[in-house]
Design a protein around this motif. Structure first.
Motif, PDB file in Angstrom:
ATOM      1  N   LYS A 132      24.535  59.097  55.865  1.00  0.00           N
ATOM      2  CA  LYS A 132      24.732  57.861  54.831  1.00  0.00           C
ATOM      3  C   LYS A 132      25.505  58.512  53.842  1.00  0.00           C
ATOM      4  N   LEU A 133      26.227  57.330  53.194  1.00  0.00           N
ATOM      5  CA  LEU A 133      26.984  57.599  51.934  1.00  0.00           C
ATOM      6  C   LEU A 133      26.115  58.196  50.624  1.00  0.00           C
ATOM      7  N   THR A 134      26.631  59.375  50.004  1.00  0.00           N
ATOM      8  CA  THR A 134      25.736  59.944  48.964  1.00  0.00           C
ATOM      9  C   THR A 134      26.556  59.564  47.646  1.00  0.00           C
ATOM     10  N   VAL A 135      25.569  59.160  46.742  1.00  0.00           N
ATOM     11  CA  VAL A 135      26.266  58.796  45.468  1.00  0.00           C
ATOM     12  C   VAL A 135      25.353  59.589  44.476  1.00  0.00           C
ATOM     13  N   MET A 136      26.083  60.451  43.523  1.00  0.00           N
ATOM     14  CA  MET A 136      25.305  61.030  42.538  1.00  0.00           C
ATOM     15  C   MET A 136      25.266  60.038  41.346  1.00  0.00           C
ATOM     16  N   LEU A 137      24.101  59.822  40.892  1.00  0.00           N
ATOM     17  CA  LEU A 137      24.143  58.875  39.639  1.00  0.00           C
ATOM     18  C   LEU A 137      23.441  59.623  38.627  1.00  0.00           C
ATOM     19  N   ARG A 184      27.094  68.026  45.450  1.00  0.00           N
ATOM     20  CA  ARG A 184      27.804  67.484  46.252  1.00  0.00           C
ATOM     21  C   ARG A 184      27.361  65.982  46.616  1.00  0.00           C
ATOM     22  N   ALA A 185      28.431  64.946  46.524  1.00  0.00           N
ATOM     23  CA  ALA A 185      28.299  63.497  46.924  1.00  0.00           C
ATOM     24  C   ALA A 185      29.451  63.156  47.422  1.00  0.00           C
ATOM     25  N   HIS A 186      29.485  61.735  47.949  1.00  0.00           N
ATOM     26  CA  HIS A 186      30.951  61.100  48.263  1.00  0.00           C
ATOM     27  C   HIS A 186      31.629  60.465  47.091  1.00  0.00           C
ATOM     28  N   VAL A 187      30.455  60.056  46.206  1.00  0.00           N
ATOM     29  CA  VAL A 187      30.919  59.137  45.010  1.00  0.00           C
ATOM     30  C   VAL A 187      30.049  59.607  43.930  1.00  0.00           C
ATOM     31  N   SER A 188      30.742  60.078  42.604  1.00  0.00           N
ATOM     32  CA  SER A 188      29.875  60.001  41.286  1.00  0.00           C
ATOM     33  C   SER A 188      29.783  58.785  40.608  1.00  0.00           C
ATOM     34  N   HIS A 189      28.614  58.738  40.046  1.00  0.00           N
ATOM     35  CA  HIS A 189      28.449  57.383  39.007  1.00  0.00           C
ATOM     36  C   HIS A 189      27.633  57.887  37.939  1.00  0.00           C
ATOM     37  N   SER A 190      28.441  57.670  36.554  1.00  0.00           N
ATOM     38  CA  SER A 190      27.851  58.110  35.551  1.00  0.00           C
ATOM     39  C   SER A 190      27.768  56.927  35.003  1.00  0.00           C
ATOM     40  N   SER A 191      26.244  56.886  34.340  1.00  0.00           N
ATOM     41  CA  SER A 191      25.848  55.351  33.718  1.00  0.00           C
ATOM     42  C   SER A 191      26.384  55.561  32.305  1.00  0.00           C
ATOM     43  N   ALA A 192      27.042  56.451  31.876  1.00  0.00           N
ATOM     44  CA  ALA A 192      27.523  56.429  30.047  1.00  0.00           C
ATOM     45  C   ALA A 192      28.876  57.437  30.176  1.00  0.00           C
ATOM     46  N   ALA A 193      29.643  57.184  29.308  1.00  0.00           N
ATOM     47  CA  ALA A 193      30.830  57.884  28.947  1.00  0.00           C
ATOM     48  C   ALA A 193      30.204  58.984  28.028  1.00  0.00           C
ATOM     49  N   ALA A 194      29.327  60.040  28.413  1.00  0.00           N
ATOM     50  CA  ALA A 194      28.344  60.833  27.589  1.00  0.00           C
ATOM     51  C   ALA A 194      28.555  62.098  28.286  1.00  0.00           C
ATOM     52  N   ALA A 215      36.431  69.933  41.143  1.00  0.00           N
ATOM     53  CA  ALA A 215      36.315  70.652  42.430  1.00  0.00           C
ATOM     54  C   ALA A 215      36.438  70.103  43.634  1.00  0.00           C
ATOM     55  N   ASN A 216      36.013  69.000  44.033  1.00  0.00           N
ATOM     56  CA  ASN A 216      35.853  68.706  45.331  1.00  0.00           C
ATOM     57  C   ASN A 216      36.688  67.192  45.326  1.00  0.00           C
ATOM     58  N   LYS A 217      37.537  66.627  44.426  1.00  0.00           N
ATOM     59  CA  LYS A 217      38.184  65.382  44.583  1.00  0.00           C
ATOM     60  C   LYS A 217      37.111  64.308  44.617  1.00  0.00           C
ATOM     61  N   THR A 218      36.010  64.387  44.243  1.00  0.00           N
ATOM     62  CA  THR A 218      35.204  63.442  44.433  1.00  0.00           C
ATOM     63  C   THR A 218      35.284  62.382  43.366  1.00  0.00           C
ATOM     64  N   PRO A 219      35.439  60.849  43.891  1.00  0.00           N
ATOM     65  CA  PRO A 219      35.820  60.000  43.125  1.00  0.00           C
ATOM     66  C   PRO A 219      34.646  59.598  42.183  1.00  0.00           C
ATOM     67  N   LEU A 220      35.085  59.071  40.826  1.00  0.00           N
ATOM     68  CA  LEU A 220      34.246  59.011  39.760  1.00  0.00           C
ATOM     69  C   LEU A 220      34.057  57.406  39.333  1.00  0.00           C
ATOM     70  N   HIS A 266      28.670  46.624  43.302  1.00  0.00           N
ATOM     71  CA  HIS A 266      28.392  48.157  43.509  1.00  0.00           C
ATOM     72  C   HIS A 266      28.529  48.857  44.634  1.00  0.00           C
ATOM     73  N   MET A 267      28.168  48.016  45.836  1.00  0.00           N
ATOM     74  CA  MET A 267      28.378  48.681  47.268  1.00  0.00           C
ATOM     75  C   MET A 267      30.004  48.518  47.483  1.00  0.00           C
ATOM     76  N   LYS A 268      30.585  47.468  47.190  1.00  0.00           N
ATOM     77  CA  LYS A 268      32.143  47.559  47.559  1.00  0.00           C
ATOM     78  C   LYS A 268      32.824  48.710  46.743  1.00  0.00           C
ATOM     79  N   SER A 269      32.348  48.881  45.238  1.00  0.00           N
ATOM     80  CA  SER A 269      32.925  49.712  44.542  1.00  0.00           C
ATOM     81  C   SER A 269      32.655  51.368  45.058  1.00  0.00           C
ATOM     82  N   TYR A 270      31.515  51.477  45.479  1.00  0.00           N
ATOM     83  CA  TYR A 270      31.052  52.902  46.266  1.00  0.00           C
ATOM     84  C   TYR A 270      32.145  53.062  47.422  1.00  0.00           C
ATOM     85  N   ILE A 271      32.118  52.047  48.292  1.00  0.00           N
ATOM     86  CA  ILE A 271      32.898  52.248  49.576  1.00  0.00           C
ATOM     87  C   ILE A 271      34.507  52.421  49.259  1.00  0.00           C
TER      88      ILE A 271
END
Length: 581
Positions: free
Chosen positions: A2-7, A190-200, A212-217, A476-481
């Motif tokens: 499955k796709l992994t997202v770090m929130l 480690r995740a396929h996508v990083s998702h930060s809930s604030a510019a903090a 480090a891993n070119k993980t999209p943000l 959000h699903m479209k953005s992750y993919i």
């Protein structure tokens, strides 16, 4: 796989109630095809979660305060911690840490920021702390001496314009740096996508993962973090040096988030004005409004004959300006003597709650203004009223407004954040802090049932059109993919997500949409899945389901065309099987 997202969150989910936490919980619970890693920055390690995570989510806690050792929250074996302390000698601190520390403090205090340099510097510090001990480095006498020297020099430089600090301010500012940047002590998730809930500060792990891993943000902004910090600092009464130091530190971190984000998604257009002024490329910005489930927040029900009632759903907090609401209640009562104001929300700031109670008592409104506390039955709360009121001094795109609209109630709210974008012409906007304006609009609605009914119906229609839960999940699903594809160069194995797996994600999302009756959106997901891998074994099945969507939409010619494609593909499959037999 499955796709992994770090929130990543800060002071919100899963430990506190509120709009941001509600938004997080919706994503984590409803997007069941995503594995979530929640990286939660919290004040202290002893806080109790307010939300129970589903099975497909796991939690990493990062406490800023309440720990003696910088690694207490980690699972690092004691032997490794001990050896790291032994390795962190005075010579190592002088030769390896101090040069990085000098650059960090310089970047945090200068007026002209260099976010790319700050990102690279934080990455270097992260690597240093993988080998050497965090507390030993930051709390060494050498570090303290260097810091005092740097601040004394900064106060003399005309370009920096730092106010002169006293000893307390020096200790406090270095303490902030030590606490806030302890995030660097954590392993990079480690995740396929990083998702930060604030510019903090909670965005720092995502920046490290990007380097480090070119993980999209993906960066979501509910409120504009820098603006909120300005407002907060104006009320804290800090010494000039600390005020300046903290806002410059925050400015550095905000710029870091904006620069490294691949997509910035504010929850309203209002936020984009700040973001573009602060340097965000407009091409990165994709607004995703908050939305709610129309099946939960249903339209108006028949109310029993009750006193005219105004409902507010908001925590008891100065930003919600409950004092203005109480003053408006007194004005409304002069024209609607039996009116009731019911406030649903937990107490966020105890001193402010006491101030509200004192004002209520002073204005003789104990029987009029009722503090009902936090409720888990939000729909019943909204349905218990005739009008929804929100008196906030600052907001982003509050759920209270959207939920009120969806329950077919007219809303009167202050003109802050994206509230006017949500309401359109289905409610009333008033000036923040104006109890008179707020009271006038509430009286107008309370005394005019036909107007209430008309605006309530229009509000629900608008919410159904623009502000549904389905739209939130779909975007959000479209953005992750899309970001996952960006991260792996369009489907290579670099990020661990194959084209087949991405096709499966789109197909799963399509079936979820179909089950909820959103056939137009489901058709779009099926088409995307087919474009990703047209030769897949599952293609005939997906085409058949796409045809079913078209049938539900009344597009029968397109449905027949897709069914013909399905039949041809199935015949070709039979022919290929015979040739390979």
């Amino acid at each position: 796989m499955k796709l992994t997202v770090m929130l990543s969150t800060e002071g919100t989910y899963p430990y506190f109630q509120g709009g941001v936490s509600t938004w997080c919980d919706i994503l984590v619970r409803k997007l069941k095809t995503i594995d979530y890693v929640i990286f939660s920055v919290v004040a202290d390690p002893f806080i109790t979660p307010q939300f129970e995570l589903p099975a497909h989510a796991r939690l990493t806690q990062m406490p800023l305060w309440g720990t003696e050792e910088a690694c207490e929250h980690l699972t690092t074996p004691f032997s490794q911690v001990y050896l790291a302390k032994k390795r962190t000698t005075s010579a190592v601190i002088k030769e390896r840490f101090i040069p990085l520390f000098r650059e960090l403090i310089t970047e945090l205090t200068v007026l002209e920021k260099n976010p790319l340099r700050l990102g690279a510097l934080l990455f270097e510090l992260h690597h240093y702390f993988q080998e050497y001990e965090y507390k030993e480095s930051f709390k060494s006498e050498l570090t303290w001496d260097v810091y005092k020297e740097m601040m004394a020099e900064a106060c003399r430089k005309p370009g920096l314009r730092l106010p002169e600090p006293d000893i307390y301010s020096l200790i406090q500012s270095l303490g902030w740096t030590y606490r806030f940047f302890n995030i660097l002590n954590n392993p990079i998730p480690r995740a396929h996508v990083s998702h930060s809930s604030a510019a903090a500060f909670c965005g720092i792990p995502s920046v490290l993962a990007k380097i480090a891993n070119k993980t999209p943000l993906l960066l979501t902004e509910h409120g504009v973090y820098l603006r909120e910090q300005y407002l907060s600092l104006s009320k804290r009464g800090l010494p000039p040096f600390l005020n300046t130091f903290l806002i410059r530190m925050v400015s550095s971190v905000v710029g870091l988030n904006y620069t490294y984000a691949d997509q910035v998604s504010p929850v309203c257009e209002y936020n984009t004005r700040w973001e573009t002024k602060l340097g965000v490329d407009p091409g990165k910005i994709n607004v995703i409004y908050n939305g709610v489930d129309e099946r939960v927040f249903q339209g108006a029900r028949e109310r029993a004959v009750n006193p005219p009632t105004v409902v507010t759903v908001a925590r008891i907090d100065p930003n919600k300006d409950i004092l203005t609401l109480i003053r408006a209640a007194r004005l409304v009562k002069q024209q609607v003597p039996n009116v009731r104001f019911i406030i649903h929300g937990s107490v966020a700031v105890q001193d402010y709650y006491v101030e509200c109670l004192e004002l209520r008592d002073k204005l003789d409104l104990n029987e009029t203004v009722i503090f009902a506390g936090h409720t888990t039955d939000m729909t019943a709360a909204y349905q218990s009223g005739d009008v929804i009121a929100l008196s906030s001094m600052t907001e982003a795109f509050p759920y209270a407004v959207v939920e009120g609209m969806m329950t077919e109630k007219p809303v009167v709210a202050t003109d802050v954040g994206g509230i006017s974008e949500a309401l359109g012409d289905t409610g009333y906007i008033v000036t923040p802090g104006s109890s008179g304006e707020l009271a006038d609009k509430l009286v107008l609605l309370l005394q005019n049932p036909l107007l209430r009914e008309r605006l309530g119906k229009q509000a629900r229609e608008r919410a159904l059109r623009f502000l549904t839960l389905n739209k939130v999940l779909e975007q959000h699903m479209k953005s992750y993919i899309q970001l996952a594809l960006l991260g792996n160069g369009g489907g290579s194995a670099a990020s661990g997500v194959s084209t087949e797996q991405l096709q499966k994600l789109h197909a799963e999302q399509a079936y979820i949409l179909m089950s909820r009756g959103y056939y137009q959106e489901a058709a779009g997901e099926f088409r995307t899945a087919l474009r990703l891998n047209p030769g897949a074994v599952s293609s005939p099945v997906l085409i058949g389901d796409l045809a079913e969507c078209y049938s539900h939409l009344g597009e029968h010619d397109r449905a027949r065309l897709e069914l013909e494609k399905m039949k041809l593909l199935m015949k070709l499959a039979v022919v290929r099987k015979k040739h390979t037999a």
